[in-house]
Design a protein around this motif. Structure first.
Motif, PDB file in Angstrom:
ATOM      1  N   GLU A   1       0.832  -1.205   0.000  1.00 43.90           N
ATOM      2  CA  GLU A   1       0.000   0.000   0.000  1.00 43.90           C
ATOM      3  C   GLU A   1       0.865   1.253   0.000  1.00 43.90           C
ATOM      4  N   LYS A   2       1.895   1.277   0.834  1.00 44.61           N
ATOM      5  CA  LYS A   2       2.774   2.444   0.911  1.00 44.61           C
ATOM      6  C   LYS A   2       3.515   2.685  -0.401  1.00 44.61           C
ATOM      7  N   CYS A   3       3.746   1.617  -1.137  1.00 42.73           N
ATOM      8  CA  CYS A   3       4.451   1.727  -2.421  1.00 42.73           C
ATOM      9  C   CYS A   3       3.478   1.858  -3.586  1.00 42.73           C
ATOM     10  N   ARG A   4       2.206   2.028  -3.265  1.00 42.32           N
ATOM     11  CA  ARG A   4       1.149   2.194  -4.277  1.00 42.32           C
ATOM     12  C   ARG A   4       1.027   0.994  -5.220  1.00 42.32           C
ATOM     13  N   GLN A   5       1.260  -0.149  -4.656  1.00 41.88           N
ATOM     14  CA  GLN A   5       1.113  -1.400  -5.414  1.00 41.88           C
ATOM     15  C   GLN A   5      -0.238  -2.007  -5.046  1.00 41.88           C
ATOM     16  N   TRP A   6      -1.308  -1.320  -5.488  1.00 32.80           N
ATOM     17  CA  TRP A   6      -2.664  -1.679  -5.086  1.00 32.80           C
ATOM     18  C   TRP A   6      -3.041  -3.082  -5.529  1.00 32.80           C
ATOM     19  N   LYS A   7      -2.610  -3.471  -6.712  1.00 30.73           N
ATOM     20  CA  LYS A   7      -2.935  -4.804  -7.237  1.00 30.73           C
ATOM     21  C   LYS A   7      -2.421  -5.884  -6.281  1.00 30.73           C
ATOM     22  N   TRP A   8      -1.183  -5.726  -5.831  1.00 31.53           N
ATOM     23  CA  TRP A   8      -0.595  -6.712  -4.915  1.00 31.53           C
ATOM     24  C   TRP A   8      -1.234  -6.646  -3.535  1.00 31.53           C
ATOM     25  N   ALA A   9      -1.526  -5.449  -3.069  1.00 35.15           N
ATOM     26  CA  ALA A   9      -2.173  -5.307  -1.761  1.00 35.15           C
ATOM     27  C   ALA A   9      -3.530  -6.010  -1.761  1.00 35.15           C
ATOM     28  N   LEU A  10      -4.305  -5.814  -2.811  1.00 40.25           N
ATOM     29  CA  LEU A  10      -5.613  -6.465  -2.908  1.00 40.25           C
ATOM     30  C   LEU A  10      -5.472  -7.975  -3.074  1.00 40.25           C
ATOM     31  N   ALA A  11      -4.467  -8.407  -3.846  1.00 41.60           N
ATOM     32  CA  ALA A  11      -4.244  -9.849  -4.022  1.00 41.60           C
ATOM     33  C   ALA A  11      -3.912 -10.498  -2.685  1.00 41.60           C
ATOM     34  N   LEU A  12      -3.069  -9.849  -1.888  1.00 40.15           N
ATOM     35  CA  LEU A  12      -2.730 -10.394  -0.573  1.00 40.15           C
ATOM     36  C   LEU A  12      -3.942 -10.403   0.348  1.00 40.15           C
ATOM     37  N   PHE A  13      -4.745  -9.347   0.305  1.00 37.01           N
ATOM     38  CA  PHE A  13      -5.950  -9.305   1.124  1.00 37.01           C
ATOM     39  C   PHE A  13      -6.885 -10.453   0.761  1.00 37.01           C
ATOM     40  N   ASN A  14      -7.046 -10.698  -0.544  1.00 35.69           N
ATOM     41  CA  ASN A  14      -7.884 -11.819  -0.983  1.00 35.69           C
ATOM     42  C   ASN A  14      -7.294 -13.154  -0.557  1.00 35.69           C
ATOM     43  N   GLU A  15      -5.961 -13.262  -0.582  1.00 39.13           N
ATOM     44  CA  GLU A  15      -5.303 -14.490  -0.142  1.00 39.13           C
ATOM     45  C   GLU A  15      -5.575 -14.740   1.340  1.00 39.13           C
ATOM     46  N   VAL A  16      -5.566 -13.677   2.128  1.00 42.67           N
ATOM     47  CA  VAL A  16      -5.880 -13.794   3.561  1.00 42.67           C
ATOM     48  C   VAL A  16      -7.247 -14.439   3.726  1.00 42.67           C
ATOM     49  N   ARG A  17      -8.190 -13.977   2.953  1.00 42.12           N
ATOM     50  CA  ARG A  17      -9.546 -14.519   3.052  1.00 42.12           C
ATOM     51  C   ARG A  17      -9.605 -15.966   2.568  1.00 42.12           C
ATOM     52  N   CYS A  18      -8.852 -16.307   1.516  1.00 38.74           N
ATOM     53  CA  CYS A  18      -8.872 -17.663   0.954  1.00 38.74           C
ATOM     54  C   CYS A  18      -8.258 -18.691   1.899  1.00 38.74           C
ATOM     55  N   VAL A  19      -7.241 -18.283   2.647  1.00 37.41           N
ATOM     56  CA  VAL A  19      -6.608 -19.228   3.570  1.00 37.41           C
ATOM     57  C   VAL A  19      -7.284 -19.196   4.934  1.00 37.41           C
ATOM     58  N   GLN A  20      -8.416 -18.539   4.991  1.00 39.27           N
ATOM     59  CA  GLN A  20      -9.282 -18.481   6.155  1.00 39.27           C
ATOM     60  C   GLN A  20      -8.613 -17.876   7.380  1.00 39.27           C
ATOM     61  N   ILE A  21      -7.842 -16.816   7.121  1.00 41.37           N
ATOM     62  CA  ILE A  21      -7.331 -15.992   8.206  1.00 41.37           C
ATOM     63  C   ILE A  21      -8.312 -14.830   8.329  1.00 41.37           C
ATOM     64  N   GLU A  22      -8.786 -14.572   9.512  1.00 45.79           N
ATOM     65  CA  GLU A  22      -9.760 -13.517   9.697  1.00 45.79           C
ATOM     66  C   GLU A  22      -9.082 -12.157   9.607  1.00 45.79           C
ATOM     67  N   PRO A  23      -9.386 -11.362   8.554  1.00 42.67           N
ATOM     68  CA  PRO A  23      -8.780 -10.046   8.449  1.00 42.67           C
ATOM     69  C   PRO A  23      -9.243  -9.151   9.604  1.00 42.67           C
ATOM     70  N   THR A  24      -8.401  -8.205   9.974  1.00 42.98           N
ATOM     71  CA  THR A  24      -8.740  -7.265  11.025  1.00 42.98           C
ATOM     72  C   THR A  24      -8.866  -5.878  10.427  1.00 42.98           C
ATOM     73  N   ALA A  25      -9.176  -4.907  11.249  1.00 38.20           N
ATOM     74  CA  ALA A  25      -9.259  -3.522  10.771  1.00 38.20           C
ATOM     75  C   ALA A  25      -7.922  -3.054  10.242  1.00 38.20           C
ATOM     76  N   ILE A  26      -6.839  -3.610  10.759  1.00 46.09           N
ATOM     77  CA  ILE A  26      -5.508  -3.217  10.326  1.00 46.09           C
ATOM     78  C   ILE A  26      -5.230  -3.726   8.917  1.00 46.09           C
ATOM     79  N   THR A  27      -5.602  -4.971   8.599  1.00 42.71           N
ATOM     80  CA  THR A  27      -5.372  -5.505   7.262  1.00 42.71           C
ATOM     81  C   THR A  27      -6.445  -4.999   6.329  1.00 42.71           C
TER      82      THR A  27
END
Length: 79
Positions: free
Chosen positions: A53-79
């Motif tokens: 996010e800090k490097c403005r790599q939105w595509k990768w940030a969103l891909a990682l966020f989706n990966e968090v959801r796919c591996v069933q890690i509960e995202p928090t307000a921070i992620t």
């Protein structure tokens, strides 16, 4: 989660955060953590997402966020 696992999570997240603008290295560190048979958790994913996010790599940030959801890690307000 035992003490060693928590320590490794902290170390991995700290290492990712220290890389600052080096978002590609942050992704490599996250991948290396997973390849070492250590489970990436919300802390390590959060650090990698933040770096992207800090490097403005939105595509990768969103891909990682989706990966968090796919591996069933509960995202928090921070992620």
């Amino acid at each position: 989660q035992n003490e060693r696992t928590r320590f490794l999570d902290f170390e991995a997240a700290s290492s990712i955060r220290e890389k600052g603008n080096e978002w590609e290295l942050a992704l490599q560190l996250l991948q290396g953590l997973k390849q070492s048979n250590l489970e990436a958790n919300v802390v390590t994913y959060g650090a990698a997402i933040s770096t992207c996010e800090k490097c403005r790599q939105w595509k990768w940030a969103l891909a990682l966020f989706n990966e968090v959801r796919c591996v069933q890690i509960e995202p928090t307000a921070i992620t």
